[in-house]
Design a protein around this motif. Structure first.
Motif, PDB file in Angstrom:
ATOM      1  N   ALA A 116       0.853  -1.195   0.000  1.00 13.89           N
ATOM      2  CA  ALA A 116       0.000   0.000   0.000  1.00 13.89           C
ATOM      3  C   ALA A 116       0.879   1.233   0.000  1.00 13.89           C
ATOM      4  O   ALA A 116       1.988   1.196   0.559  1.00 13.89           O
ATOM      5  CB  ALA A 116      -0.899   0.000   1.233  1.00 13.89           C
ATOM      6  N   PRO A 117       0.456   2.269  -0.641  1.00  4.42           N
ATOM      7  CA  PRO A 117      -0.851   2.546  -1.217  1.00  4.42           C
ATOM      8  C   PRO A 117      -0.926   2.322  -2.727  1.00  4.42           C
ATOM      9  O   PRO A 117      -1.808   2.878  -3.377  1.00  4.42           O
ATOM     10  CB  PRO A 117      -1.041   4.030  -0.885  1.00  4.42           C
ATOM     11  N   ILE A 122      -1.486  -3.707  -4.654  1.00  7.49           N
ATOM     12  CA  ILE A 122      -2.598  -4.203  -3.837  1.00  7.49           C
ATOM     13  C   ILE A 122      -3.376  -5.261  -4.615  1.00  7.49           C
ATOM     14  O   ILE A 122      -3.656  -6.343  -4.102  1.00  7.49           O
ATOM     15  CB  ILE A 122      -3.511  -3.039  -3.391  1.00  7.49           C
ATOM     16  N   ALA A 123      -3.693  -4.956  -5.863  1.00  8.36           N
ATOM     17  CA  ALA A 123      -4.448  -5.899  -6.709  1.00  8.36           C
ATOM     18  C   ALA A 123      -3.655  -7.176  -6.939  1.00  8.36           C
ATOM     19  O   ALA A 123      -4.209  -8.284  -6.872  1.00  8.36           O
ATOM     20  CB  ALA A 123      -4.804  -5.238  -8.038  1.00  8.36           C
ATOM     21  N   ALA A 124      -2.355  -7.050  -7.185  1.00  7.03           N
ATOM     22  CA  ALA A 124      -1.526  -8.232  -7.448  1.00  7.03           C
ATOM     23  C   ALA A 124      -1.428  -9.136  -6.225  1.00  7.03           C
ATOM     24  O   ALA A 124      -1.485 -10.369  -6.345  1.00  7.03           O
ATOM     25  CB  ALA A 124      -0.136  -7.798  -7.911  1.00  7.03           C
ATOM     26  N   VAL A 125      -1.307  -8.546  -5.041  1.00  9.34           N
ATOM     27  CA  VAL A 125      -1.239  -9.361  -3.820  1.00  9.34           C
ATOM     28  C   VAL A 125      -2.576 -10.060  -3.587  1.00  9.34           C
ATOM     29  O   VAL A 125      -2.614 -11.236  -3.212  1.00  9.34           O
ATOM     30  CB  VAL A 125      -0.807  -8.530  -2.597  1.00  9.34           C
ATOM     31  N   LYS A 126      -3.670  -9.363  -3.831  1.00  8.58           N
ATOM     32  CA  LYS A 126      -4.998  -9.999  -3.687  1.00  8.58           C
ATOM     33  C   LYS A 126      -5.090 -11.230  -4.578  1.00  8.58           C
ATOM     34  O   LYS A 126      -5.576 -12.289  -4.146  1.00  8.58           O
ATOM     35  CB  LYS A 126      -6.115  -9.019  -4.027  1.00  8.58           C
ATOM     36  N   VAL A 127      -4.633 -11.115  -5.812  1.00  5.44           N
ATOM     37  CA  VAL A 127      -4.660 -12.254  -6.734  1.00  5.44           C
ATOM     38  C   VAL A 127      -3.773 -13.377  -6.202  1.00  5.44           C
ATOM     39  O   VAL A 127      -4.174 -14.546  -6.174  1.00  5.44           O
ATOM     40  CB  VAL A 127      -4.219 -11.828  -8.157  1.00  5.44           C
ATOM     41  N   VAL A 135     -10.594  -7.918   2.518  1.00  6.67           N
ATOM     42  CA  VAL A 135      -9.352  -7.324   3.001  1.00  6.67           C
ATOM     43  C   VAL A 135      -8.631  -6.603   1.871  1.00  6.67           C
ATOM     44  O   VAL A 135      -8.852  -6.889   0.689  1.00  6.67           O
ATOM     45  CB  VAL A 135      -8.403  -8.373   3.626  1.00  6.67           C
ATOM     46  N   GLU A 136      -7.769  -5.677   2.279  1.00  7.78           N
ATOM     47  CA  GLU A 136      -6.916  -4.970   1.327  1.00  7.78           C
ATOM     48  C   GLU A 136      -5.467  -5.155   1.767  1.00  7.78           C
ATOM     49  O   GLU A 136      -5.118  -4.798   2.895  1.00  7.78           O
ATOM     50  CB  GLU A 136      -7.271  -3.493   1.284  1.00  7.78           C
ATOM     51  N   PRO A 137      -4.618  -5.711   0.917  1.00  3.11           N
ATOM     52  CA  PRO A 137      -3.211  -5.895   1.292  1.00  3.11           C
ATOM     53  C   PRO A 137      -2.537  -4.570   1.628  1.00  3.11           C
ATOM     54  O   PRO A 137      -2.745  -3.552   0.955  1.00  3.11           O
ATOM     55  CB  PRO A 137      -2.596  -6.532   0.048  1.00  3.11           C
ATOM     56  N   PHE A 138      -1.741  -4.594   2.678  1.00  5.35           N
ATOM     57  CA  PHE A 138      -1.023  -3.420   3.143  1.00  5.35           C
ATOM     58  C   PHE A 138       0.488  -3.571   2.953  1.00  5.35           C
ATOM     59  O   PHE A 138       1.160  -2.656   2.493  1.00  5.35           O
ATOM     60  CB  PHE A 138      -1.337  -3.166   4.626  1.00  5.35           C
TER      61      PHE A 138
END
Length: 166
Positions: A116-117, A122-127, A135-138
């Motif tokens: 983040a930010p 963020i999108a790549a970690v979620k995948v 959740v949102e990766p930090f």
């Protein structure tokens, strides 16, 4: 204070796994962090398998240590039910710092890998984590037994010109 001055960013690790007990100690330290209104916005994903660690390492050009670490902690923020959502970056930073300090305290090496930010990270970690929606990766924290022991710089960073007495 010794853990503060022992802490350094370790980016190379041995193949020795991090024990479940040590990971639990890191999680206890993380969850002992202060948080705004005691909202405790954190969720932690522990990656010990090679496939997930490699996927996490590919999320940013700066996450290469995740390839080498036997354990990668994906530190994420809950997106629902927060009393003070604008304070979550502060809460999350405190949790990550507690992980780093406890790692140094118990003789492990660790490094904070920023996510983040940056929306693409963020999108790549979620995948890489399988797409958890709530959740949102930090940040990522690569953890392991240090291959080399870099010289800690914390005790040499003191600059009295940045201290202003009123």
């Amino acid at each position: 204070m010794n853990a503060i001055f022992k802490r350094c960013s370790v980016r190379q690790f041995t193949d020795e796994p991090v024990s479940i007990d040590d990971i639990e100690r890191l999680m206890r330290a993380a969850m002992a962090a202060p948080s705004a209104g005691n909202q405790q916005p954190w969720e932690f994903f522990i990656a010990r398998d090679e496939t997930t660690r490699m996927a996490l390492a590919a999320t940013t050009p700066y996450a290469a240590p995740a390839k080498l670490a036997p354990c990668v902690i994906a530190v994420c923020t809950r997106t629902e039910g927060l009393r003070f959502p604008r304070c979550t970056p502060l809460d999350m930073s405190a949790a990550v710092e507690n992980i780093l300090l406890e790692a140094a305290n118990i003789g492990l090496g660790a490094v904070w890998l920023g996510i983040a930010p940056e929306p693409d990270r963020i999108a790549a970690v979620k995948v890489a984590l399988g797409g958890p929606r709530e959740v949102e990766p930090f940040a990522l924290v690569a953890v392991g037994h240090a291959l080399n022991h870099p010289e800690p710089k914390g005790s040499t960073r003191y600059d009295e010109t940045r201290v202003h007495w009123i």
